[in-house]
Enzyme design. Structure first.
Site, PDB file in Angstrom:
ATOM      1  CB  SER A 170      -0.953  -0.032   1.198  1.00 18.40           C
ATOM      2  OG  SER A 170      -1.950   0.955   1.066  1.00 18.40           O
ATOM      3  CG  ASP A 279      -6.399  -2.314  -4.379  1.00 12.72           C
ATOM      4  OD1 ASP A 279      -7.031  -1.324  -3.962  1.00 12.72           O
ATOM      5  OD2 ASP A 279      -5.174  -2.447  -4.217  1.00 12.72           O
ATOM      6  CG  HIS A 309      -5.635  -1.969  -0.556  1.00 12.44           C
ATOM      7  ND1 HIS A 309      -4.753  -1.629  -1.553  1.00 12.44           N
ATOM      8  CD2 HIS A 309      -5.132  -1.411   0.588  1.00 12.44           C
ATOM      9  CE1 HIS A 309      -3.785  -0.892  -1.051  1.00 12.44           C
ATOM     10  NE2 HIS A 309      -3.980  -0.754   0.248  1.00 12.44           N
TER      11      HIS A 309
END
Length: 353
Positions: A170, A279, A309
């Site tokens: 991320s 995602d 995600h």
């Protein structure tokens, strides 16, 4: 100016979703559920013979309260003299949440160290909004300079500094990318540390114009659009938009990073970009891969259908697939273009207003 005044209404709404309290002085209070108090005592006993992976915390820059959690896999005696590759890991959390001491992140690094196998250095860096970007990038690169000195015996005795990979999930993937660019420009100063590649796992990038995946998954349960926007608002330099190079390195075809990308290409640094079409960030990741390819950087992509995600940090089956992809990527020592994985045509990269 208070954080409340400086923030949009969306940021206030998002702060409730991610358990933040905005303070008048521009700081935030984070729920202990999302960022535990981190200290060396938080790590499992590094001398415990029962654990397949040993871990310990070591300081990097006490004035910034930055440190690293080192993970060392237990190995069979026949391999005891063989040094291991190094994975420097940057955790996610939109630059504002979590810690190297967070349970989910700790367990993910244990898995990486055990299954690759590799020495994993998980970096604790300063968080926004108290420390807006580029503070996290500064800490990411400072950690590399600390690693190269081999002050820690685990690194000195067990790590092959010539086989280093920068990895992040991320926002940590965003950090790995920008740290990799900086490291390429100062690669001589980092010797004997040599960065062979970047591993960008569900990397967090943004932009002022929406992508189809962002609109399709606007109300995603993990990264809803309002939360993503708020994290950028709290982490980017004051006054910057989401088209700032920290958020959107693909803007104008990556022209702002031309010199850094050319240096990365010339050094043969390879990039693995992983993601999934469940995602909201997937279109940004595909767009980044295409931009890097256009600049001549060797890119391997691994985009899966479904998922969400950061799913590999929560689902063991997905984590196994990621580890196998990483093993294949790390086993390839030279730049070979796409590495046989390729960019899927089925994932749209169209930018919409």
């Amino acid at each position: 100016m208070s954080a409340e005044t400086a923030s949009s209404a969306g940021t206030v709404i998002a702060s409730k979703f991610i358990h933040l309290t905005l303070n008048p002085d521009g700081t935030v209070d984070r729920s202990r559920m999302v960022i535990p108090v981190a200290s060396a005592s938080a790590a499992p006993d590094p001398t415990s013979p029962a654990s397949p992976v040993l871990s310990k915390d070591v300081p990097i820059n006490p004035s910034h309260n930055t440190w690293a959690r080192i993970f060392l896999p237990q190995r069979v005696p026949s391999c005891s003299e063989e040094k291991l590759p190094l994975v420097v890991y940057y955790h996610g959390g939109g630059f504002i949440l979590f810690s190297a001491a967070s349970k989910e992140i700790h367990e993910f690094c244990v898995t990486l160290a055990r299954e690759l196998p590799a020495v994993v250095v998980s970096v604790e860096y300063r968080l926004a909004p108290e420390h807006r970007l580029p503070s996290a990038y500064d800490d990411a690169v400072e950690a590399l300079h600390w690693i190269k000195t081999l002050q820690d015996e685990w690194l000195a005795d067990h790590t092959d500094l010539s086989t280093c990979y920068l990895m992040g999930s991320s926002s940590g993937g965003n950090m790995a990318f920008h740290a990799g660019l900086r490291a390429s420009m100062s690669h001589g100063d980092l010797e004997p540390l040599k960065i062979r590649g970047l591993i960008l796992h569900h990397a967090y990038f943004g932009g002022t114009q929406r992508t189809p995946s962002e609109l399709r998954l606007e109300n995603d349960e993990t990264v809803p659009l309002v939360v993503s926007d708020a994290m950028w608002e709290l982490s980017l330099p004051l006054g910057a938009t989401r088209d700032h190079v920290y958020s959107n390195p693909m803007a104008d075809g990556g022209i702002e990073l031309f010199e850094e990308l050319e240096k990365m290409r010339s050094l043969g640094c390879r990039v693995l970009i992983t993601g999934c079409d469940g995602d909201p960030l997937i279109d940004r990741e595909v767009e980044l891969a295409k931009m890097l390819q256009e600049k001549g950087v060797s890119v391997v992509t691994d985009f899966a259908e479904g998922g969400q995600h950061g799913i590999e940090l929560r689902e063991p089956d997905w984590c196994k697939l990621l580890v196998q992809t990483m093993k294949t990527f790390m086993a390839t020592k030279t730049a070979t273009g796409h590495g046989g994985v390729g960019l899927p045509d089925k994932i749209s990269t169209q930018i919409v207003a």
